[in-house]
Design a protein around this motif. Structure first.
Motif, short mmCIF file in Angstrom:
data_model
loop_
_atom_site.label_atom_id
_atom_site.label_comp_id
_atom_site.label_asym_id
_atom_site.label_seq_id
_atom_site.Cartn_x
_atom_site.Cartn_y
_atom_site.Cartn_z
N ALA A 139 0.83 -1.21 0.00
CA ALA A 139 0.00 0.00 0.00
C ALA A 139 0.86 1.26 0.00
N THR A 140 1.93 1.26 0.79
CA THR A 140 2.83 2.41 0.86
C THR A 140 3.51 2.65 -0.48
N ILE A 141 4.00 1.58 -1.09
CA ILE A 141 4.69 1.68 -2.38
C ILE A 141 3.73 2.18 -3.46
N VAL A 145 3.38 6.50 -5.73
CA VAL A 145 3.38 6.90 -7.14
C VAL A 145 2.00 7.40 -7.58
N GLY A 146 1.14 7.63 -6.61
CA GLY A 146 -0.19 8.16 -6.92
C GLY A 146 -1.23 7.13 -7.24
N GLY A 147 -0.94 5.86 -6.95
CA GLY A 147 -1.89 4.79 -7.24
C GLY A 147 -1.71 4.22 -8.63
N VAL A 148 -2.41 3.13 -8.89
CA VAL A 148 -2.24 2.39 -10.14
C VAL A 148 -3.61 2.02 -10.71
N ASP A 149 -3.77 2.21 -12.02
CA ASP A 149 -5.01 1.83 -12.71
C ASP A 149 -4.89 0.41 -13.24
N VAL A 150 -5.93 -0.39 -12.97
CA VAL A 150 -5.99 -1.74 -13.52
C VAL A 150 -7.41 -2.04 -13.97
N VAL A 151 -7.53 -2.98 -14.89
CA VAL A 151 -8.83 -3.54 -15.25
C VAL A 151 -8.90 -4.91 -14.56
N ILE A 152 -9.86 -5.08 -13.67
CA ILE A 152 -9.95 -6.29 -12.85
C ILE A 152 -10.00 -7.52 -13.75
N SER A 153 -9.04 -8.42 -13.57
CA SER A 153 -8.88 -9.53 -14.50
C SER A 153 -9.69 -10.77 -14.13
N ILE A 206 4.94 0.34 -13.09
CA ILE A 206 6.19 0.86 -13.65
C ILE A 206 5.94 2.15 -14.42
N ASP A 207 4.85 2.19 -15.18
CA ASP A 207 4.51 3.42 -15.90
C ASP A 207 4.25 4.56 -14.91
N ALA A 208 3.49 4.28 -13.86
CA ALA A 208 3.18 5.31 -12.87
C ALA A 208 4.45 5.76 -12.14
#
Length: 293
Positions: A139-141, A145-153, A206-208
């Motif tokens: 959660a800290t990591i 970086v401002g959070g991460v966007d994903v599409v729930i797989s 990695i992008d974030a």
């Protein structure tokens, strides 16, 4: 060819009529996610060091300025060194790779054991550094970086109500932790399914992270210090601060994430993953070696 002219060099590999040499400029780092929730602390010798539930090799190639990541199934069957409660070597057995970190003191000793096991699995490839991070630090990591966007797989609504397959979610805090950590051990192949989620998450992370470093390079220092209580690493703060802005300009794409081909079967008690040796060998040549002209 070179070997026919008497120019064969130590370390060269011949495969399918081509000759390969190891890329000496590559830097390889082992990233371990340890199945513990608190700050790191030394434990008594034995098997309480914590299992490496997540295992990744981050491969940095200065020649083409690329980042590649190899995700390693925690259940990969390989040589694991066992030790007694006094820390004395007992024997080497075939077992799941993740349990290797459990031996030792839960600190540098356990990391060195895991590093050796992974290096041996990859035909003694050099590993230049490691970081073992307790899973509770995700959660800290993530938030750094401002959070991460994903599409729930996959449907994980039972874990978090908005984790519905196909929905787009911006992961923050504990949601990121559960997305990369959760697996239902009653479902066969759950480790494989989780590794796919971790692959998806890392691609976005990695992008974030690159964007965050471009905006403010000091984010790396802040993150290192924030995670330090839950991390064991042989990479210093100065080294991390030096590498981060350089790596921000390296390329990384979805095709830069590799996993080991192979088969998961049910053992006597636990799942066992057996890598395809031929496919693994060719993957190593592709990532770590260059053709000799």
């Amino acid at each position: 060819m070179a070997e026919e002219d008497g120019e064969w060099q130590e370390g060269w590999v011949k495969h399918k009529d081509a000759v390969y040499a190891y890329n000496e400029e590559i830097l390889t780092f082992l990233i371990m996610g340890i199945d513990k929730q608190d700050d790191v602390e030394e434990v008594a010798e034995g098997t309480d060091g914590g299992q490496a539930d997540a295992l990744f090799l981050a491969v940095l190639n200065p020649k083409d300025k690329s980042i590649k990541v190899i995700g390693i199934n925690r259940n990969t069957m390989t040589d694991v060194d066992t030790y007694d409660n006094e820390g004395e070597y007992v024997s080497t057995v075939k077992a799941q790779l993740a349990i290797q970190h459990g031996f030792g003191n839960g600190m540098e000793e356990s990391c060195e054991y895991q590093k050796k096991a992974v290096a041996n699995l990859f035909y003694q490839l050099p590993i230049h550094g490691y970081a073992a991070v307790n899973m509770s630090a995700v959660a800290t990591i993530n938030d750094a970086v401002g959070g991460v966007d994903v599409v729930i797989s996959e449907d994980l609504a039972g874990v978090k109500e908005d984790f519905i397959e196909g929905s787009k979610v911006h992961l923050m805090g504990e949601n990121a932790f559960w997305y990369v950590k959760y697996r239902d051990t009653d479902i066969f192949g759950s480790a494989d399914m989780r590794l796919e989620r971790q692959k998806q998450y890392l691609n976005s992370f990695i992008d974030a992270a690159k964007q965050a470093v471009h905006k403010d390079a000091s984010v790396v220092i802040d993150l290192y210090q924030a995670v330090k209580p839950q991390m064991v690493t042989d990479v210093s703060l100065d080294e991390a601060a030096y590498l981060a802005p350089i790596l921000a300009d390296y390329t990384y794409g979805e095709d830069g994430f590799y996993t080991l081909a192979g088969e998961t079967v049910m053992g006597e008690k636990f799942e066992e993953f057996y890598p395809d040796e031929d496919a693994m060998f060719e993957m190593i040549l592709d990532i770590f070696y260059e053709k000799v002209k």
